[in-house]
Scaffold this motif. Structure first.
Motif, short mmCIF file in Angstrom:
data_model
loop_
_atom_site.label_atom_id
_atom_site.label_comp_id
_atom_site.label_asym_id
_atom_site.label_seq_id
_atom_site.Cartn_x
_atom_site.Cartn_y
_atom_site.Cartn_z
N GLU A 551 0.85 -1.19 0.00
CA GLU A 551 0.00 0.00 0.00
C GLU A 551 0.89 1.25 0.00
OE1 GLU A 551 -1.55 1.40 3.66
OE2 GLU A 551 -1.03 -0.43 4.70
N ILE A 553 1.02 3.78 1.78
CA ILE A 553 1.45 4.40 3.02
C ILE A 553 2.34 3.47 3.84
CG2 ILE A 553 0.65 5.71 4.97
CD1 ILE A 553 -0.78 6.72 2.62
N HIS B 106 5.66 19.86 14.97
CA HIS B 106 5.13 21.19 15.24
C HIS B 106 3.63 21.20 14.91
CE1 HIS B 106 9.15 23.01 15.66
NE2 HIS B 106 9.50 22.18 14.70
N VAL B 107 2.82 21.14 15.93
CA VAL B 107 1.37 21.19 15.70
C VAL B 107 0.88 22.52 16.25
CG1 VAL B 107 -0.81 20.00 16.07
CG2 VAL B 107 1.31 18.69 15.91
N THR B 129 2.26 27.53 2.71
CA THR B 129 0.92 27.03 3.03
C THR B 129 0.91 25.53 3.27
OG1 THR B 129 0.46 26.73 0.69
CG2 THR B 129 -0.23 28.82 1.67
N HIS B 130 2.00 24.88 2.90
CA HIS B 130 2.11 23.45 3.19
C HIS B 130 3.59 23.07 3.08
CE1 HIS B 130 2.18 23.57 -1.16
NE2 HIS B 130 2.62 22.33 -1.20
N VAL B 131 3.94 21.91 3.61
CA VAL B 131 5.33 21.48 3.63
C VAL B 131 5.52 20.42 2.56
CG1 VAL B 131 7.06 20.29 5.05
CG2 VAL B 131 5.59 22.04 6.06
N TYR B 135 7.15 14.62 6.43
CA TYR B 135 7.37 14.87 7.86
C TYR B 135 8.11 13.67 8.44
CZ TYR B 135 3.98 18.72 7.75
OH TYR B 135 3.32 19.90 7.51
N TYR B 137 8.33 12.90 11.93
CA TYR B 137 7.66 12.36 13.12
C TYR B 137 8.58 11.64 14.09
CZ TYR B 137 3.66 13.18 10.06
OH TYR B 137 2.74 13.75 9.21
N LEU D 67 -8.21 7.22 2.40
CA LEU D 67 -7.33 7.06 1.25
C LEU D 67 -8.15 6.81 -0.02
CD1 LEU D 67 -4.36 6.75 0.35
CD2 LEU D 67 -4.56 4.32 0.81
N LEU D 88 -3.88 20.04 5.39
CA LEU D 88 -2.62 20.45 4.78
C LEU D 88 -1.37 20.18 5.61
CD1 LEU D 88 -1.98 23.62 5.88
CD2 LEU D 88 -3.81 24.09 4.28
N THR D 89 -1.51 19.80 6.89
CA THR D 89 -0.31 19.41 7.65
C THR D 89 -0.52 18.09 8.40
OG1 THR D 89 -0.90 20.37 9.77
CG2 THR D 89 0.12 21.86 8.19
N ALA D 90 -1.72 17.56 8.37
CA ALA D 90 -2.15 16.39 9.15
C ALA D 90 -2.31 16.75 10.63
CB ALA D 90 -1.25 15.17 8.99
N ASN D 91 -1.79 17.93 11.04
CA ASN D 91 -2.16 18.57 12.31
C ASN D 91 -2.36 17.62 13.49
OD1 ASN D 91 -2.69 21.02 13.61
ND2 ASN D 91 -4.88 20.94 13.17
N SER D 94 -1.94 13.88 13.25
CA SER D 94 -0.57 13.40 13.05
C SER D 94 0.16 13.18 14.38
CB SER D 94 0.23 14.40 12.20
OG SER D 94 0.62 15.51 12.98
N ASN D 97 1.59 9.91 14.99
CA ASN D 97 2.46 9.34 13.96
C ASN D 97 3.81 8.81 14.46
OD1 ASN D 97 0.51 9.76 12.12
ND2 ASN D 97 1.58 11.33 10.94
N LEU D 128 -4.25 3.84 8.68
CA LEU D 128 -2.98 3.78 7.95
C LEU D 128 -1.84 3.91 8.96
CD1 LEU D 128 -3.91 6.20 5.04
CD2 LEU D 128 -3.93 3.70 4.99
N ALA D 131 -1.04 9.23 9.78
CA ALA D 131 -2.01 10.21 9.28
C ALA D 131 -1.24 11.16 8.39
CB ALA D 131 -2.65 10.96 10.44
N ARG D 132 -1.74 11.41 7.19
CA ARG D 132 -0.92 12.20 6.26
C ARG D 132 -1.68 13.36 5.67
NH1 ARG D 132 2.20 8.20 2.42
NH2 ARG D 132 3.45 10.07 2.14
N PRO D 133 -0.94 14.45 5.35
CA PRO D 133 -1.61 15.56 4.68
C PRO D 133 -2.05 15.14 3.28
CG PRO D 133 0.77 15.96 4.84
CD PRO D 133 0.48 14.70 5.61
N HIS D 135 -1.84 16.53 0.38
CA HIS D 135 -0.97 16.71 -0.79
C HIS D 135 0.09 15.61 -0.89
CE1 HIS D 135 1.39 18.90 2.33
NE2 HIS D 135 2.42 18.38 1.68
N GLU D 136 0.30 14.82 0.17
CA GLU D 136 1.24 13.71 0.05
C GLU D 136 0.60 12.54 -0.71
OE1 GLU D 136 3.21 12.42 3.58
OE2 GLU D 136 4.02 14.40 4.04
N ILE D 137 -0.73 12.59 -0.87
CA ILE D 137 -1.42 11.49 -1.55
C ILE D 137 -1.83 11.90 -2.96
CG2 ILE D 137 -3.30 9.80 -1.37
CD1 ILE D 137 -1.50 9.79 1.10
#
Lengths: 553, 243, 172, 177
Positions: A551, A553, B106-107, B129-131, B135, B137, D67, D88-91, D94, D97, D128, D131-133, D135-137
């Motif tokens: 997968e 991820i 960084h949350v 606006t995004h990275v 990340y 982690y 997903l 946008l950051t998974a905040n 995440s 994670n 998963l 947890a992902r933002p 834009h990574e997908i």
């Protein structure tokens, strides 16, 4: 020590050597030592005394004889006919009797290592001229081969500025990697403000796959001390440090012994050769940090701190150790200095190419028949090193790339094999001369895996001070891991290339700035290997373990 | 200490972003730019602490130099032509700030420093606006053993302001960095709990110079931690006056 | 203003501290001899523990965090005691392409330890080195301080096997 | 010309961004007149339709279902907008994670549970590893930071888009705002 005493030591030593009919030289540098050459030497010693030949045959331990792959190496030399010397390879203690028996007759056939082959005949030895000839533990032997004559000449006949001019004219460039003009560096330090100045010898040979400096230190330590003393006289320093890796215990031991002998002989210390020139050398042990090869990090380490670099300017030549003007050259650079003084700058400048003068020592390793230490004139074609001196690729494999410059260098592909080996040509293909590691790779090496190997190195050696190097090397290593395990995407490759640019432009020191080089050169010459991993999920060299695409991820 | 003789410093002229400016040669590009109202983003730099040129965010282009140079430690020179802002510099600065966001956890939304964080406002200033990199982690700890303060490694950017202020201003040198590279961490004494530190005076200077929520006062809730950094200027001035 | 300097007393009566004391004295108790001092401690005791670092900090008048920072910056220093035997696999470029990773994998497979780890019976520590400078003899392994070149898997494992079976103290 | 088709989607988030949309109050009417809301928590249609012009996505991609949905959303939408920090950051999602999903689940459903200590395995989507933002997908067209982005910011972004402009949000919102 007076000039007369120096020549007297040389004469006595030479006369003593002439008394022996034969000299048996056993390589006791780390390479042969690891295949128990010390036992070989003991066995030969015993055999000689058993037969009562102590007065005619002299067994001595010497530095590196070069062809490490065939060690332990032993050389038997008739004093009257040095050219008739015979080299033996893969010698064991059991061979001692046969070797001693053969002194007056034909050589021991089964052990003979032919020396009329390109590995020996194509080399040009300046830095290594005494290596394998003299006993590194005896200062007398060094003096007998003109040792410390350069220092004597300098302090008794030349002004410091004349020494610098001579080095400048020789065209010598730093052998540590970047190739900065040695003369220019010396003159900057000489002009530096203040009366306290330092000379540092960088012997923290950190490139994985490089052992030139270790070999020089183990085989001819006095040469480095003499080079440093000449430099100290030229720039006006009275204290020197040798920053040497703790991983080289034998080199450290020989250096310590050499310094003690030189001090006792009055060649280091106060009023050297009776003039008001004082110079002492201390050893500082490195502790396993590649970044300490960087000048400002090395200085921090000598000051007892974490070896983190600081922004330059100011350069160490202006403000270095404890804020004083400091000259830092590497082992091989210093080792080139005494012969330049003795033979003159014109002699040295006559060797090599227009911009790269003299010779370069390389540690030839990897997938090549003759692994070992070689010294070649600058400008020699790479092909000659690999195929003539190196003896080509073993096991019928095909050459894929030559890696020079370690983690700051690059992988040079077969198509560039005819290029001359000099600073500029190597830079043109994205690599560097570096300190002299030269790793040959055949088609069983995956170039993406090699890039990953070096990035892992940089990631773990990054000091962590600046953000781009600290985070960037970790990110790039993660990306390369993904690519080699088959989960990489085209976006990963784009990001990898972008990070190469960022690290190069923004990192604080050379480690981060050059960390992308192995990635960039493999991308330039072996892009298809990256594509194969990413698109087809295969490793052309068959060395990466590709996981089934699971997968996302 | 006895007063040092003031060395003669020369006056130089240079160009910053096309503007002719005057300065003395012992000043840095950053100082001169600020005097002239030219903004250069910084993170590890803090007025009153020795500069280290580590975060690389204040890098500028200097005409004739083959490398970008950090404004915080690079001295001005006669005839220098400095560019503090360009498409290329912005791109690098954005990537470096994104690296910091990707490096640790960084949350912003739940951080006590939300709204008062230099990393957060830097991201906004640079239009992040995004990275755009993965990340990392890392598993990191929060040390709440000190009676009044909290150290949260998840939010540390390794700017070493805490190390420098504790060493240079307070004189305790409770903080330092352990390890290296991506594994480097800020520590107290022999990597022990802050509350058990034998050298910490509890002065709180480190907390207030910290640009993020890595060092904070206890008992603060989300967005409540406002750092007060004026003390540093004040202390420096008072000490200079005493000399 | 100056404070009276009391030289700290070593953490224990262990004679090895005499060597450490001699080193720092030879360097005049100067702070820049920290790395030399740590080398001496490690050579004498095999690793650096908290007591040793506290002693060095006091002797050289350095902050504790600075000593810890230096000790953990350099990979040559270790803060954990090593096993009875150590095996350092060289991971230089030449050794890497000539099979060093496979040697590490073999040790992990047979003895269950990764680089940097020690077996639970404290007999074997597995370490890696950046480059031991024996590239001509790749792959190289330093076994209890002695460099072995052109190391092959089976011979390598049997040498470690001998260590593991010796000195057990058991009579069978 | 028909009105643009707008869809909203709620992945792993607290629904605060959707609340913020509602906080537009009377401006909702103005927006509603300009678009056709075709899918989302506010309307009856829950299956993401074809031919969506604007998709507003809240939340991180945390489960297999997320997903699956985000890929479908991307396929079926012209413009994909990440609404809020989780997308946008998974905040906050995440924050788990650094641990493996099983460790996290065990902590929540076993260690900290006082009764019925069991990890739900059936009828809930599998988590998963991370947890992902978004834009990574999948490719993302516009990012609106904020936790949540204020009603003003969302209104500004939507009106700009409807006027055919790319909204410049840098001075109006940020991570954590």
């Amino acid at each position: 020590m007076t000039p007369e005493e120096l020549s007297k030591i040389a004469t006595i030593e030479q006369e003593e050597q002439q008394q022996h009919k034969h000299v048996i030289q056993v390589c006791v540098a780390a390479g042969c030592l690891s295949s128990h050459s010390d036992q070989v030497k003991d066995a030969l010693d015993k055999e000689v005394s058993k037969r009562g030949l102590e007065n005619t045959c002299h067994v001595k331990g010497v530095g590196c004889l070069g062809l490490c792959a065939a060690g332990p190496l032993v050389r038997v030399q008739p004093t009257a006919k040095p050219d008739a010397a015979v080299m033996y390879q893969a010698v064991t203690a059991n061979d001692a009797a046969d070797i001693v028996s053969s002194l007056e007759g034909p050589p021991v056939k089964r052990l003979v290592c032919p020396t009329n082959v390109p590995f020996f005949t194509r080399q040009k030895k300046i830095v290594l001229e005494n290596s394998g000839i003299i006993d590194p533990d005896r200062i007398e032997e060094y003096i007998a081969v003109n040792g410390y004559a350069g220092l004597l000449q300098v302090v008794s006949t030349m002004r410091p500025s004349e020494v610098i001019d001579e080095v400048m004219r020789s065209g010598l460039r730093g052998r540590g990697g970047a190739g900065f003009s040695t003369g220019l560096k010396w003159s900057t330090v000489a002009k530096g403000r203040g009366s306290t100045k330092y000379v540092i010898c960088n012997a923290d040979e950190g490139d994985p796959g490089a052992f030139m400096d270790r070999s020089v230190l183990e085989s001819d330590p006095h040469r480095v001390l003499e080079g440093m003393a000449i430099a100290a006289y030229a720039v006006g320093a009275s204290q020197g440090y040798i920053y040497v890796r703790a991983e080289y215990p034998l080199a450290v031991k020989r250096l310590k012994a050499a310094i003690r002998q030189a001090e006792r002989a009055g060649l280091l210390g106060n009023n050297i050769f009776g003039i008001t020139f004082n110079f002492s050398i201390d050893i500082r042990l490195g502790a396993g940090a590649f970044v300490c090869g960087e000048e400002t990090a090395l200085i921090a380490s000598i000051e007892g701190k974490r070896g983190t670099p600081r922004p330059r300017p100011p350069y160490p030549a202006e403000s270095g150790l404890w804020g004083c003007p400091t000259l830092i050259n590497n082992v091989e650079t210093f080792a080139n200095v005494p012969p330049i003084i003795r033979n003159g700058s014109a002699w040295f400048a006559g060797i090599g190419t227009e911009k790269s003068k003299g010779t370069k020592v390389f540690a030839l390793a990897g997938r090549v028949t003759n692994t070992g230490l070689i010294e070649v004139p600058m400008g020699i074609p790479l092909r000659e090193i690999v195929y003539d001196i190196g003896g080509g690729i073993p096991d019928g494999k095909k050459l894929k790339a030559v890696q020079t410059g370690g983690p700051s260098g690059g992988c040079i592909p077969e198509q560039h094999l005819d290029m001359p080996v000099d600073y500029e040509s190597l830079a043109k293909v994205g690599s560097i001369m570096g300190s002299g590691g030269m790793i040959i790779m055949d088609d069983t090496s995956c170039m993406v895996d090699v890039a990953k190997f070096f990035m892992e190195f940089c990631r773990s050696e990054s000091c962590g001070k600046c953000v781009p190097c600290r985070v960037g090397t970790a990110q790039m290593h993660d990306l390369l891991c993904r690519i080699t395990d088959g989960s990489g995407t085209a976006d990963d490759l784009t990001l990898l290339i972008e990070l190469c640019d960022v690290l190069r432009a923004t990192s604080l020191c050379g480690l981060g700035q050059t960390a992308p080089n192995p990635v960039l050169t493999t991308l330039q010459f072996f892009k298809h290997e990256y594509d194969a991993h990413i698109q087809k999920k295969t490793c052309p060299a068959g060395s990466c373990t590709i996981h089934a695409p699971a997968e996302v991820i | 200490m006895s007063p040092q003789p003031v060395p003669q410093v020369r006056v130089v002229t240079l160009k910053i972003d096309g503007r002719d400016v005057g300065a003395t040669e012992d000043e840095t590009i950053l100082e001169v730019a600020r005097q002239n109202g030219i903004f250069i983003p910084t993170l590890c730099y803090l007025d009153g602490l020795p500069s280290i040129g580590a975060c690389r965010i204040c890098l500028c282009e200097i005409k004739g130099a083959n490398k970008l140079l950090p404004a915080c430690v690079t001295r001005v020179q006669e005839g220098m032509e400095v560019t503090t802002d360009s498409e290329r510099l912005t791109r690098y600065r954005k990537t470096i700030v994104e690296m910091l966001f990707a490096e640790r956890n960084h949350v912003c939304a739940v951080c006590v420093s939300n709204g008062h964080c230099e990393l957060q406002s830097m991201a906004q200033k640079l239009g992040i606006t995004h990275v755009h990199m993965p990340y990392r982690y890392p598993k990191l700890t929060v040390d709440a053993t000190h009676a009044r303060f909290v150290q949260d490694d998840n939010r540390c950017v390794l700017c070493t302001r805490c190390v420098r202020v504790c060493d240079e201003v307070e004189g305790a040198h409770t903080w330092d960095i352990m390890g290296r590279g991506i594994d480097a961490r800020v520590i107290t004494d022999l990597n022990q709990a802050w509350g058990d530190s034998s050298s910490c005076t509890g002065c709180g200077k480190c907390v207030h110079v910290c640009p993020t929520g890595a060092l904070t006062e206890k008992g603060r809730s989300t967005a409540e931690m406002v750092k007060k950094q004026q003390f540093l200027q004040y202390l420096m001035q008072m000490r200079e006056a005493k000399q | 203003m100056s404070t009276v300097i009391n030289r700290p007393t070593p953490p224990s009566q262990d004679k090895r501290w005499k060597i450490v004391e001699a080193t720092v004295r030879r360097h005049g108790y100067r702070s820049h001899s920290l790395i030399e001092g740590l080398h001496t401690v490690q050579e004498a005791f095999g690793y650096l523990d908290d007591d040793a670092m506290k002693y060095m900090a006091a002797a050289l008048r350095l902050p504790l965090s600075k000593v810890y920072g230096v000790a953990t910056f350099y990979h040559f220093f270790t803060l954990k005691p090593k096993g009875q035997h150590t095996c350092v696999v060289c991971m230089g470029t030449a050794c890497y392409i000539k099979g060093a990773p496979q040697l590490l994998a073999a040790v992990e497979q047979v003895h269950g330890i990764k680089p940097g780890e020690t077996t639970p019976d404290r007999k074997l520590s597995l370490l890696t080195a950046r480059c031991v400078g024996s590239c001509g003899l790749a792959p190289a392994v330093v076994m209890d301080g002695e460099v072995a070149g052109k190391v092959e898997r089976s011979e390598f494992l049997s040498r470690i096997g001998k260590w593991m079976s010796h000195d057990t103290g058991r009579t069978e | 010309m028909s009105k643009p088709r707008l869809a909203t989607a709620w992945l792993d988030g607290c629904s605060g961004c959707h609340m913020s949309l509602l906080d537009m109050d009377e401006r909702l009417i103005e927006i509603a007149q300009q678009v056709e809301v075709v899918c989302g928590p506010y309307v009856d249609i829950k299956e993401f339709p074809e031919n969506v012009d604007i998709a507003l996505v809240e939340g991180a991609v945390s489960s297999e279902e997320d997903l699956h949905r985000i890929k479908k959303i991307r396929e079926r939408s012209k413009l994909l907008i990440c609404m809020g920090d989780c997308a946008l950051t998974a905040n906050v999602p995440s924050m788990r994670n650094a641990w493996e999903p099983d460790e996290v689940l065990a902590r929540a459903y076993i260690e900290n549970a006082t009764m019925q200590q069991q990890i739900p395995r059936t009828s809930v989507p599998r988590l998963l590893n991370r947890a992902r933002p978004v834009h990574e997908i999948v490719r993302v067209d516009i990012f609106i930071p904020g936790c949540p982005p204020s009603a003003d910011v969302l209104y500004f972004a939507l009106t700009e888009l409807l006027a055919g402009r790319v909204p410049d949000l840098s001075s109006r919102t940020r991570f954590g705002a």
